[in-house]
Design a protein around this motif. Structure first.
Motif, PDB file in Angstrom:
ATOM      1  N   ASP A  24      -9.512   3.476   9.912  1.00 21.13           N
ATOM      2  CA  ASP A  24      -8.781   4.738   9.975  1.00 21.13           C
ATOM      3  C   ASP A  24      -7.836   4.891   8.785  1.00 21.13           C
ATOM      4  N   VAL A  25      -7.127   3.839   8.457  1.00 20.34           N
ATOM      5  CA  VAL A  25      -6.230   3.886   7.297  1.00 20.34           C
ATOM      6  C   VAL A  25      -7.043   4.133   6.028  1.00 20.34           C
ATOM      7  N   LEU A  26      -8.144   3.420   5.863  1.00 16.10           N
ATOM      8  CA  LEU A  26      -9.001   3.594   4.683  1.00 16.10           C
ATOM      9  C   LEU A  26      -9.441   5.046   4.536  1.00 16.10           C
ATOM     10  N   ARG A  27      -9.802   5.662   5.629  1.00 17.30           N
ATOM     11  CA  ARG A  27     -10.299   7.049   5.593  1.00 17.30           C
ATOM     12  C   ARG A  27      -9.214   8.060   5.232  1.00 17.30           C
ATOM     13  N   ARG A  28      -7.968   7.665   5.206  1.00 12.60           N
ATOM     14  CA  ARG A  28      -6.883   8.558   4.781  1.00 12.60           C
ATOM     15  C   ARG A  28      -6.822   8.687   3.260  1.00 12.60           C
ATOM     16  N   TYR A  29      -7.568   7.862   2.566  1.00  7.70           N
ATOM     17  CA  TYR A  29      -7.568   7.827   1.107  1.00  7.70           C
ATOM     18  C   TYR A  29      -8.911   8.338   0.595  1.00  7.70           C
ATOM     19  N   PRO A  30      -8.925   8.883  -0.626  1.00  3.82           N
ATOM     20  CA  PRO A  30     -10.215   9.249  -1.232  1.00  3.82           C
ATOM     21  C   PRO A  30     -11.055   7.983  -1.458  1.00  3.82           C
ATOM     22  N   PRO A  31     -12.359   8.134  -1.606  1.00  3.43           N
ATOM     23  CA  PRO A  31     -13.205   6.973  -1.890  1.00  3.43           C
ATOM     24  C   PRO A  31     -12.732   6.215  -3.135  1.00  3.43           C
ATOM     25  N   LEU A  68       0.850  -1.180   0.000  1.00  2.88           N
ATOM     26  CA  LEU A  68       0.000   0.000   0.000  1.00  2.88           C
ATOM     27  C   LEU A  68       0.892   1.238   0.000  1.00  2.88           C
ATOM     28  N   HIS A  69       0.609   2.156  -0.902  1.00  8.98           N
ATOM     29  CA  HIS A  69       1.412   3.373  -1.040  1.00  8.98           C
ATOM     30  C   HIS A  69       0.828   4.471  -0.148  1.00  8.98           C
ATOM     31  N   PRO A  70       1.659   5.231   0.508  1.00 10.80           N
ATOM     32  CA  PRO A  70       1.132   6.263   1.399  1.00 10.80           C
ATOM     33  C   PRO A  70       0.520   7.468   0.684  1.00 10.80           C
ATOM     34  N   LEU A  71       0.765   7.647  -0.623  1.00 11.07           N
ATOM     35  CA  LEU A  71       0.136   8.753  -1.334  1.00 11.07           C
ATOM     36  C   LEU A  71      -1.379   8.543  -1.372  1.00 11.07           C
ATOM     37  N   ALA A  72      -2.109   9.551  -1.004  1.00 14.71           N
ATOM     38  CA  ALA A  72      -3.567   9.435  -0.880  1.00 14.71           C
ATOM     39  C   ALA A  72      -4.239   9.462  -2.253  1.00 14.71           C
ATOM     40  N   LYS A  73      -4.207   8.330  -2.938  1.00 14.93           N
ATOM     41  CA  LYS A  73      -4.874   8.183  -4.225  1.00 14.93           C
ATOM     42  C   LYS A  73      -5.994   7.150  -4.087  1.00 14.93           C
ATOM     43  N   ALA A  74      -7.097   7.405  -4.733  1.00 13.16           N
ATOM     44  CA  ALA A  74      -8.250   6.504  -4.645  1.00 13.16           C
ATOM     45  C   ALA A  74      -7.910   5.092  -5.106  1.00 13.16           C
ATOM     46  N   THR A  75      -7.000   4.966  -6.058  1.00 10.91           N
ATOM     47  CA  THR A  75      -6.648   3.641  -6.568  1.00 10.91           C
ATOM     48  C   THR A  75      -5.989   2.772  -5.506  1.00 10.91           C
ATOM     49  N   GLN A  76      -5.451   3.369  -4.465  1.00 11.80           N
ATOM     50  CA  GLN A  76      -4.815   2.596  -3.398  1.00 11.80           C
ATOM     51  C   GLN A  76      -5.831   1.865  -2.514  1.00 11.80           C
ATOM     52  N   VAL A  77      -7.096   2.264  -2.590  1.00  6.91           N
ATOM     53  CA  VAL A  77      -8.141   1.611  -1.797  1.00  6.91           C
ATOM     54  C   VAL A  77      -8.202   0.117  -2.122  1.00  6.91           C
ATOM     55  N   LYS A  78      -7.863  -0.241  -3.363  1.00  4.76           N
ATOM     56  CA  LYS A  78      -7.880  -1.661  -3.738  1.00  4.76           C
ATOM     57  C   LYS A  78      -6.851  -2.452  -2.933  1.00  4.76           C
ATOM     58  N   HIS A  79      -5.743  -1.817  -2.539  1.00  3.97           N
ATOM     59  CA  HIS A  79      -4.773  -2.516  -1.695  1.00  3.97           C
ATOM     60  C   HIS A  79      -5.373  -2.836  -0.326  1.00  3.97           C
ATOM     61  N   ILE A  80      -6.273  -2.012   0.131  1.00  3.93           N
ATOM     62  CA  ILE A  80      -6.894  -2.220   1.440  1.00  3.93           C
ATOM     63  C   ILE A  80      -8.050  -3.206   1.348  1.00  3.93           C
ATOM     64  N   LEU A  81      -8.887  -3.069   0.326  1.00  9.43           N
ATOM     65  CA  LEU A  81     -10.133  -3.840   0.241  1.00  9.43           C
ATOM     66  C   LEU A  81     -10.155  -4.896  -0.862  1.00  9.43           C
ATOM     67  N   GLY A  82      -9.093  -5.009  -1.640  1.00  9.86           N
ATOM     68  CA  GLY A  82      -9.082  -5.955  -2.753  1.00  9.86           C
ATOM     69  C   GLY A  82      -9.241  -7.400  -2.338  1.00  9.86           C
ATOM     70  N   SER A  83      -8.559  -7.791  -1.286  1.00 10.25           N
ATOM     71  CA  SER A  83      -8.674  -9.176  -0.830  1.00 10.25           C
ATOM     72  C   SER A  83     -10.113  -9.495  -0.441  1.00 10.25           C
TER      73      SER A  83
END
Length: 172
Positions: free
Chosen positions: A141-148, A90-105
């Motif tokens: 909390d981590v999820l909320r650091r990223y855009p939807p 997961l990349h720390p840059l707050a990009k919406a595409t990173q949400v898949k790293h959190i919720l993809g599994s």
């Protein structure tokens, strides 16, 4: 690093139950299990090394082979394992595409269960609720650091957006 380990632990908890779907179809292929094991080791304190990335790529190949063999649910289960290992990146840059790293599994696991259940909406709702219940406050909390999550990604994207919205909304 503690937050990242929590995200990976969540991804592992989502992927583990669907390994049985993969193993039922491809009993001699241990690559998704190895990816989940590597992710679990990271979540429990191991270093983020090339081994984790190599196991993720191996799970990707297992998913592709299962898909090509017409074993779509098994492919989604392997993708859940891939996503569990990939969550460690997961990349720390707050990009919406990173949400898949959190919720993809979670999304790939729900899709695997959905396919096994013949696209039964009740089964989907149950598995989405389970994925939501597994998310700790740290993960939320981590999820909320990223855009939807972005409006893309087909069925997996839909499941990610559903989980994203539900987790951001809080308990209830």
């Amino acid at each position: 690093m503690a937050d990242l380990r929590a995200v990976v632990g969540y991804a592992v908890a989502c992927a583990r139950p669907v390994l049985a779907i993969f193993e039922r179809e491809r009993p001699d292929d241990e690559r998704p299990q190895a990816a989940v094991d590597a992710a679990l080791a990271f979540a429990q304190g191991a270093e983020r090394t090339k081994v984790l990335r190599d196991n993720a790529w191996a799970a990707q190949r297992a998913a592709t082979e299962a898909r090509d063999a017409g074993q779509v649910a098994a492919s989604e289960a392997a993708r859940a394992a891939l996503a569990a290992a990939g969550a460690a990146f997961l990349h720390p840059l707050a990009k919406a595409t990173q949400v898949k790293h959190i919720l993809g599994s979670a999304a790939h696991a729900v899709r695997a269960f959905e396919l096994v259940a013949g696209d039964d909406p009740a089964a989907v709702a149950d598995h989405l609720a389970r994925a939501r219940s597994l998310a700790s406050p740290v993960v939320v909390d981590v999820l909320r650091r990223y855009p939807p999550a972005p409006n893309a990604g087909g069925r997996i994207g839909e499941l990610i957006r559903h989980l994203d919205a539900a987790l951001r909304a809080g308990p209830g």
